[in-house]
Design a protein around this motif. Sequence first.
Motif, PDB file in Angstrom:
ATOM      1  N   THR A 163       0.973  12.366  -9.567  1.00  0.00           N
ATOM      2  CA  THR A 163       0.057  13.501  -9.526  1.00  0.00           C
ATOM      3  C   THR A 163       0.753  14.797  -9.107  1.00  0.00           C
ATOM      4  O   THR A 163       0.087  15.800  -8.848  1.00  0.00           O
ATOM      5  CB  THR A 163      -1.127  13.205  -8.588  1.00  0.00           C
ATOM      6  N   GLY A 164       2.073  14.773  -9.029  1.00  0.00           N
ATOM      7  CA  GLY A 164       2.819  16.010  -8.835  1.00  0.00           C
ATOM      8  C   GLY A 164       3.389  16.266  -7.467  1.00  0.00           C
ATOM      9  O   GLY A 164       4.009  17.307  -7.241  1.00  0.00           O
ATOM     10  N   GLY A 165       3.219  15.326  -6.538  1.00  0.00           N
ATOM     11  CA  GLY A 165       3.746  15.503  -5.195  1.00  0.00           C
ATOM     12  C   GLY A 165       5.098  14.847  -5.020  1.00  0.00           C
ATOM     13  O   GLY A 165       5.764  14.471  -5.986  1.00  0.00           O
ATOM     14  N   LYS A 166       5.509  14.687  -3.765  1.00  0.00           N
ATOM     15  CA  LYS A 166       6.843  14.150  -3.471  1.00  0.00           C
ATOM     16  C   LYS A 166       6.788  13.193  -2.297  1.00  0.00           C
ATOM     17  O   LYS A 166       5.921  13.302  -1.417  1.00  0.00           O
ATOM     18  CB  LYS A 166       7.808  15.291  -3.167  1.00  0.00           C
ATOM     19  N   ASN A 177       0.820  -1.207   0.000  1.00  0.00           N
ATOM     20  CA  ASN A 177       0.000   0.000   0.000  1.00  0.00           C
ATOM     21  C   ASN A 177       0.856   1.260   0.000  1.00  0.00           C
ATOM     22  O   ASN A 177       0.540   2.236  -0.692  1.00  0.00           O
ATOM     23  CB  ASN A 177      -0.944   0.012   1.206  1.00  0.00           C
ATOM     24  N   VAL A 178       1.912   1.259   0.776  1.00  0.00           N
ATOM     25  CA  VAL A 178       2.806   2.419   0.798  1.00  0.00           C
ATOM     26  C   VAL A 178       3.405   2.654  -0.585  1.00  0.00           C
ATOM     27  O   VAL A 178       3.480   3.792  -1.062  1.00  0.00           O
ATOM     28  CB  VAL A 178       3.907   2.236   1.859  1.00  0.00           C
ATOM     29  N   ASN A 179       3.805   1.578  -1.257  1.00  0.00           N
ATOM     30  CA  ASN A 179       4.348   1.717  -2.609  1.00  0.00           C
ATOM     31  C   ASN A 179       3.300   2.255  -3.581  1.00  0.00           C
ATOM     32  O   ASN A 179       3.618   3.082  -4.460  1.00  0.00           O
ATOM     33  CB  ASN A 179       4.889   0.382  -3.101  1.00  0.00           C
ATOM     34  N   LEU A 180       2.058   1.805  -3.444  1.00  0.00           N
ATOM     35  CA  LEU A 180       0.983   2.306  -4.307  1.00  0.00           C
ATOM     36  C   LEU A 180       0.755   3.802  -4.081  1.00  0.00           C
ATOM     37  O   LEU A 180       0.588   4.574  -5.033  1.00  0.00           O
ATOM     38  CB  LEU A 180      -0.310   1.542  -4.031  1.00  0.00           C
ATOM     39  N   ILE A 181       0.728   4.203  -2.829  1.00  0.00           N
ATOM     40  CA  ILE A 181       0.515   5.619  -2.524  1.00  0.00           C
ATOM     41  C   ILE A 181       1.686   6.453  -3.033  1.00  0.00           C
ATOM     42  O   ILE A 181       1.498   7.532  -3.609  1.00  0.00           O
ATOM     43  CB  ILE A 181       0.305   5.828  -1.017  1.00  0.00           C
ATOM     44  N   ALA A 182       2.903   5.962  -2.819  1.00  0.00           N
ATOM     45  CA  ALA A 182       4.085   6.689  -3.289  1.00  0.00           C
ATOM     46  C   ALA A 182       4.018   6.909  -4.794  1.00  0.00           C
ATOM     47  O   ALA A 182       4.301   8.010  -5.293  1.00  0.00           O
ATOM     48  CB  ALA A 182       5.351   5.936  -2.905  1.00  0.00           C
ATOM     49  N   ASP A 183       3.641   5.876  -5.524  1.00  0.00           N
ATOM     50  CA  ASP A 183       3.516   5.995  -6.980  1.00  0.00           C
ATOM     51  C   ASP A 183       2.464   7.038  -7.355  1.00  0.00           C
ATOM     52  O   ASP A 183       2.690   7.871  -8.241  1.00  0.00           O
ATOM     53  CB  ASP A 183       3.157   4.635  -7.573  1.00  0.00           C
ATOM     54  N   ALA A 184       1.325   6.998  -6.670  1.00  0.00           N
ATOM     55  CA  ALA A 184       0.249   7.946  -6.967  1.00  0.00           C
ATOM     56  C   ALA A 184       0.663   9.377  -6.647  1.00  0.00           C
ATOM     57  O   ALA A 184       0.351  10.306  -7.394  1.00  0.00           O
ATOM     58  CB  ALA A 184      -1.007   7.569  -6.192  1.00  0.00           C
ATOM     59  N   PRO A 229      14.928   7.894  -7.133  1.00  0.00           N
ATOM     60  CA  PRO A 229      15.967   8.935  -7.011  1.00  0.00           C
ATOM     61  C   PRO A 229      15.419  10.312  -6.681  1.00  0.00           C
ATOM     62  O   PRO A 229      16.095  11.114  -6.024  1.00  0.00           O
ATOM     63  CB  PRO A 229      16.630   8.917  -8.400  1.00  0.00           C
ATOM     64  N   GLU A 230      14.202  10.605  -7.138  1.00  0.00           N
ATOM     65  CA  GLU A 230      13.629  11.933  -6.890  1.00  0.00           C
ATOM     66  C   GLU A 230      13.050  12.081  -5.487  1.00  0.00           C
ATOM     67  O   GLU A 230      12.680  13.185  -5.069  1.00  0.00           O
ATOM     68  CB  GLU A 230      12.543  12.245  -7.924  1.00  0.00           C
TER      69      GLU A 230
END
Length: 236
Positions: free
Chosen positions: A73-76, A62-69, A129-130
């Motif tokens: 969508t422009g966040g970090k 779930n954490v990986n899914l949220i990180a990808d989203a 990396p970002e």
Amino acid sequence: MHKVEIPAYVTQHVLARRGVEYVYADLDPARTALIVVDLQNGFMMPGVAHALCDTAREIVPNVNLIADAVRRTGGKVFWIKNTHDESCLTSWSHLHENLTRPERRAARVESMSAGKKGHELWADLEVRPEDEIVQKTRFSAFIQGSSDLEARLRAQGYDTLIITGTVTNVCCESTARDAMMLNFKTIMVTDGSAANSDAEHNASLIAFYLTFGDIMDTQMLIGCLEKNARFREAAE
């Protein structure tokens, strides 16, 4: 995964206080940062962890899914690493001398010191990396002297924070509460954080939701990010 149970009276109280169930459903994805708290071997790897939380391994997808989203969508994404240094023994002596047995103190120092296996992020986390990695020396990433997370977020224009990680009722909740009191819009993820029991997990979510911010599950949160990103793109 935890069985999340939020009593009806809690939602009713939130509605009476705020007027809506989710006050941050209209979050701006470009001003949103994901804060991943302490998903390190020191809490997740049997045989290495000084404070093993088995449920923490279950939330990684779930954490990986949220990180990808968040990235899409422009966040970090900010990965927070619980870190011990020698100054902690004096500046945080109350924890080490009064609240922790000597053998557990020694295990924590070994596990959470930079360069140790326990200090490393869990290998299945999809760190890019970002993304940014932040070391903190207290339960909360925001309490004075713990880390430079607040300064990084302010400098980059983030005003909305998504809190995930372990454990829900200690470092996650401490970070989330302090974030709200520093005037960040703050969301805790119900199936993106982990504690040592359902009771502890739910008690923390309830306390946070009643006063400090929103709680959402992974799918709802990703839905808000994607919907709001499309809306803002269409408006440009």
